[in-house]
Design an enzyme around this catalytic site. Structure first.
Site, PDB file in Angstrom:
ATOM      1  N   HIS A 278      42.170  34.722  32.680  1.00  0.00           N
ATOM      2  CA  HIS A 278      42.381  36.060  32.262  1.00  0.00           C
ATOM      3  C   HIS A 278      42.633  36.921  33.271  1.00  0.00           C
ATOM      4  O   HIS A 278      42.955  37.968  32.972  1.00  0.00           O
ATOM      5  CB  HIS A 278      40.783  36.496  31.607  1.00  0.00           C
ATOM      6  N   CYS A 279      42.789  36.639  34.598  1.00  0.00           N
ATOM      7  CA  CYS A 279      42.650  37.612  35.736  1.00  0.00           C
ATOM      8  C   CYS A 279      44.138  37.511  36.421  1.00  0.00           C
ATOM      9  O   CYS A 279      44.831  38.412  36.376  1.00  0.00           O
ATOM     10  CB  CYS A 279      41.860  37.369  36.550  1.00  0.00           C
ATOM     11  N   ILE A 280      44.632  36.312  37.143  1.00  0.00           N
ATOM     12  CA  ILE A 280      45.786  36.255  38.052  1.00  0.00           C
ATOM     13  C   ILE A 280      46.925  36.661  37.202  1.00  0.00           C
ATOM     14  O   ILE A 280      47.732  37.518  37.836  1.00  0.00           O
ATOM     15  CB  ILE A 280      45.564  35.082  38.822  1.00  0.00           C
TER      16      ILE A 280
END
Ligand SMILES: NC(=O)c1ccc[n+]([C@@H]2O[C@H](COP(=O)([O-])OP(=O)(O)OC[C@H]3O[C@@H](n4cnc5c(N)ncnc54)[C@H](O)[C@@H]3O)[C@@H](O)[C@H]2O)c1
Length: 448
Positions: A278-280
């Site tokens: 969900h982030c990088i």
């Protein structure tokens, strides 16, 4: 700006240290649930809020749905009454500290989608009262807390830094990491003004082992986004090097292992089948969007995105060449087993996982594809690849393995029998160095 009464700050600080302060956590997902458990463990009466009734019901039944929260601990915290969850947002008015942990995805044009943050801020504004502390934890571009959240909260008629205290503290959760669990990771904190900075730091000091206070919310927002850009760019770098070294007959993993023996000036990053989670793959583009306001481009971020998103095609092309060379088979007439569909090892989270792009590319070419993942029994419904929902993990027996023309390792969970895979597969294409690292390499196993 008028200064808040010193007495108010003092009262709030002592309410925090005496654990008389009630904490409300909004958004009980991968970030919010572990944080809520940590607050309850630190003896704060904790209330969780979510619009998803299934999560509220699960918590009510003492059932954890996030790997990082031990089912038995959740059960205990709920049973002893230190943590409960509700969809009744009017209860926000009885919280002293409100922490926002809602999603911050990208829109269809890769622009920040702040609808969840904005909706939550509007909900808080309806119930906001004097002397509350509100902290945003969702990852976002520098400026969000002061430019987006503060004006919405101030529509209540209350002023930040005077009537209520606003801050930003980034979440640094590393799913699957047993060593660095929620409260062990140093917590970066910030506040809108001096009083808010102090109060936000005081709160987190009560929950986390170490607090790192920075001068303003936009700095704390930049800290988080910098950490994730650092990872995205470095992963892209080793992915690019992987392709180049492969053409030269050099094994990138051997290079990285040897380079890592340098005691200074080098930090290992590992190549893979493409970015996931969900982030990088998402957060860096929040800065790309915001930079346009300043007439600036984020060239590193864009290049890293380009390289990382090209990895699934690279892996599929290599698999196609190997099928042709080793088995005289075309990709379109092959049966492929993709091992690992979670976005990284030892977690069950499949969001943005490169495995789905690989499956899509393989099926587009006519291949017949199944998957095996010991942590993902059934593919859940996702925003991207909704057509994959409901697919079920194939077993990993010798007979099952032998049914496939090739095995493609996309995620290197520890709980996979790599010796068995290597012994029974006709061809293995390994994007994680899972086979060779464990000493099971054969003439039919290849890295990609
Ligand atoms: N997952 C991670 O490892 C991680 C790590 C660091 C930072 N973050 C950041 O933390 C934030 C949250 O991510 P996550 O992974 O926990 O997301 P998630 O999707 O797991 O959880 C978010 C929760 O918020 C709820 N929600 C949405 N809108 C709401 C509203 N208006 N009111 C109440 N609840 C609402 C959803 O139902 C969901 O349960 C994101 O900004 C993310 O970038 C995530």
């Amino acid at each position: 700006m008028d200064h808040p009464a010193i007495g108010t700050q003092h009262d709030l600080a002592s309410k925090i240290s005496s654990r008389g302060a009630t904490v409300g956590i909004i958004g009980l997902g991968y970030v919010g649930l572990p944080l809520a458990a940590a607050c309850a463990r630190a003896r704060f009466p904790t209330v969780g809020f979510d619009i998803d009734k299934t999560k509220i019901d699960a918590i009510g039944a003492g059932r954890s749905y996030i790997d990082a929260v031990e089912p038995r601990e959740l059960e205990r915290l709920v049973a002893e009454g230190s943590f409960r969850a509700t969809t009744a947002f009017e209860e926000l008015s009885s919280c002293d500290i409100i922490v926002i942990c809602v999603p911050t995805p990208l829109g269809v044009h890769r622009e920040p989608d702040l609808q969840y943050v904005e909706n939550t801020a509007r909900t808080i504004a309806r119930f906001l009262k004097a002397d509350q502390i509100v902290v945003l934890e969702s990852t976002t571009y520098p400026g969000t807390t002061e430019e987006i959240v503060r004006p919405i909260l101030e529509q209540s008629g209350l002023l930040s830094g005077k009537d209520f205290f606003l801050g930003f503290s980034p979440e640094r959760e590393d799913p699957g990491n047993k060593r660095y669990t929620t409260t062990v990771i140093p917590k970066v904190t910030s506040g809108d003004g001096e009083a808010a900075s102090k109060l936000v730091a005081t709160f987190y000091e009560a929950v986390f082992n170490e607090v790192v206070a920075v001068s303003a919310p936009r700095v704390a927002e930049a800290v988080k986004i910098t950490e994730n850009i650092f990872r995205a760019v470095n992963i892209a770098l080793v992915n690019e090097l992987k392709v180049i070294y492969d053409a030269m007959g050099i094994d990138i993993w051997e290079v990285i292992d040897a380079a890592s023996t340098k005691p200074f000036g080098y930090m290992p990053f590992y190549p893979g089948p493409g970015l996931g989670g969900h982030c990088i793959p998402i957060d860096p583009f929040y800065l790309t969007w915001k930079s346009q306001e300043y007439g600036l481009r984020t060239r590193f971020i864009e290049l890293a995105g380009e390289i990382n998103t090209s990895m699934p095609s690279y892996v599929v092309a290599k698999l196609e060449r190997l099928l042709d060379r080793m088995q005289k088979k075309s990709l379109g007439s092959s049966r492929i087993l993709v091992v690992g569909i979670a976005y990284k090892k030892n977690v069950s989270d499949v969001r943005e996982s490169a495995s789905f792009e690989i499956i899509r590319l393989l099926e587009q070419r006519g291949a017949s594809v199944e998957f095996h993942d010991p942590l993902v029994e059934t593919v859940p419904t996702m925003r991207r690849f909704p057509e994959m929902a409901g697919r079920v993990s194939t077993g990993l027996t010798p007979l099952e393995i032998e049914r496939f023309d090739a095995i493609l390792i996309a995620t290197d969970h520890d709980d996979i029998d790599y010796a068995l895979l290597s012994a029974h597969a006709r061809l293995v294409v390994d994007t994680r160095n899972a086979i060779d690292k464990r000493g099971f390499a054969t003439p039919s196993t290849f890295k990609a």
